[in-house]
Design an enzyme around this catalytic site. Structure first.
Site, mmCIF file in Angstrom:
data_model
loop_
_atom_site.group_PDB
_atom_site.id
_atom_site.type_symbol
_atom_site.label_atom_id
_atom_site.label_comp_id
_atom_site.label_asym_id
_atom_site.label_seq_id
_atom_site.Cartn_x
_atom_site.Cartn_y
_atom_site.Cartn_z
ATOM 1 N N ASN A 9 0.871 -1.177 0.000
ATOM 2 C CA ASN A 9 0.000 0.000 0.000
ATOM 3 C C ASN A 9 0.908 1.227 0.000
ATOM 4 O O ASN A 9 1.454 1.600 1.030
ATOM 5 C CB ASN A 9 -0.892 -0.039 1.245
ATOM 6 N N LYS A 11 0.197 4.262 -0.371
ATOM 7 C CA LYS A 11 -0.439 5.482 0.174
ATOM 8 C C LYS A 11 -0.113 6.670 -0.735
ATOM 9 O O LYS A 11 -0.009 6.494 -1.950
ATOM 10 C CB LYS A 11 -0.010 5.700 1.622
ATOM 11 N N HIS A 97 -9.588 1.138 4.372
ATOM 12 C CA HIS A 97 -8.359 1.353 5.130
ATOM 13 C C HIS A 97 -8.645 2.305 6.291
ATOM 14 O O HIS A 97 -9.451 3.230 6.151
ATOM 15 C CB HIS A 97 -7.262 1.918 4.220
ATOM 16 N N GLU A 99 -7.127 4.726 7.444
ATOM 17 C CA GLU A 99 -6.918 6.153 7.141
ATOM 18 C C GLU A 99 -8.128 6.726 6.398
ATOM 19 O O GLU A 99 -8.499 7.879 6.592
ATOM 20 C CB GLU A 99 -5.614 6.327 6.337
ATOM 21 N N GLU A 169 -5.745 -4.963 10.331
ATOM 22 C CA GLU A 169 -4.711 -3.965 10.566
ATOM 23 C C GLU A 169 -5.014 -3.202 11.864
ATOM 24 O O GLU A 169 -5.836 -2.272 11.856
ATOM 25 C CB GLU A 169 -4.663 -2.950 9.417
ATOM 26 N N GLY A 175 2.220 2.292 10.726
ATOM 27 C CA GLY A 175 3.184 3.378 10.598
ATOM 28 C C GLY A 175 3.844 3.769 11.912
ATOM 29 O O GLY A 175 4.516 4.792 12.002
ATOM 30 N N SER A 215 3.098 -2.082 10.438
ATOM 31 C CA SER A 215 4.535 -2.185 10.725
ATOM 32 C C SER A 215 5.106 -3.572 10.444
ATOM 33 O O SER A 215 6.033 -4.022 11.121
ATOM 34 C CB SER A 215 4.836 -1.749 12.168
#
Ligand code: PGA
Length: 252
Positions: A9, A11, A97, A99, A169, A175, A215
């Site tokens: 991904n 991003k 996702h 985000e 996730e 991250g 991560s």
């Protein structure tokens, strides 16, 4: 069909030129290693899809988008429809996702619309779920994930559901450099697979790929992927470096 999958991904990273370079490096590294038991997917920004689709031609890499509109066409300035993605022969679309949920207010209702559009177009969704840190600390992470799943992919018909790839996730691991332990990942992946067994039966449950994301990197991928219910990873930061991404893909 259950497969081992490693999906990058990207991003909002990389110019097109940098993206082409990254794919060239990935291709040259995978030709040196034996990567036969895993499906590699890259998910670059929309602007890169056409160019990179050409770049991965005749390779084992597949390509996905990071998002799509929940409407099929019309006056939705700035949106990209599933039909547009299909017209350039995209294979996968990441849906839900964390985000997108957090910064763009995507609700379960919106995600279900997207899932249906993606599946009706013959594309494959990589559906993300996972709890935030306060929910993990409060011990309600199983419940949170169950609800996310029940409100979305469990509302699909069995035929559609069978095509979904799930990515668990934990938001606190994305991250942050703080990954879930191998035990934490297996525990919740097994829980998700049990939920699928209850809803659609054990045959369907055994056919679904459940990826871990957060991560995941070249150092910890092997330990995470050796779990019986972890079928690979959705990789953010480490997918931006060819050597790391390919190392992760050879961690099965
Ligand atoms: P990360 O991101 O690997 O950088 O933690 C994973 C993701 O957001 O899909």
């Amino acid at each position: 069909m259950r497969k081992n999958i490693v999906a990058g991904n990207w991003k909002m990273n990389k110019t097109i030129e940098e993206g082409v370079q990254l794919v060239k490096e990935i291709k040259s590294l995978i030709s040196e290693k034996q990567i036969s038991s895993v499906q590699l997917i890259i998910n670059p920004p929309f602007t890169h899809l056409s160019v990179l689709k050409n770049e991965i031609a005749n390779s084992v890499i597949k390509i996905g988008a990071q998002n799509c509109s929940y409407e099929s066409s019309g006056a939705y300035t700035g949106e990209v429809s599933v039909g547009m993605l299909k017209s350039i022969d995209i294979d996968y679309v990441i849906i839900g996702h964390s985000e997108r949920r957090a910064y763009f207010n995507e609700t379960d209702e919106i995600l279900l619309k997207k899932l249906n559009l993606v599946l009706e177009s013959g594309l494959l969704p990589i559906f993300c779920c996972g709890e935030v840190l306060s929910q993990r600390d409060a011990g309600i992470h199983f419940e949170v994930v169950r609800q996310q799943i029940e409100n979305t992919i469990f509302k699909l018909s069995e035929d559609k559901f069978k095509k979904v790839v799930i990515a668990y996730e934990p938001v606190w691991a994305i991250g942050t450099g703080r990954t879930a332990t191998s035990e934490q990942a297996q525990e919740i992946h097994k829980y998700i697979r049990n939920l699928i067994t209850e809803k659609f039966g054990s045959t369907v449950a055994s056919e679904i790929s459940i990826l871990y994301g957060g991560s995941c990197n070249a150092q910890n991928a092997k330990e995470l992927f050796q779990n019986p219910d972890v079928d690979g990873g959705l990789i953010g930061g480490a997918s931006l470096k060819a050597a790391d991404f390919v190392q992760i893909a050879s961690s099965f």
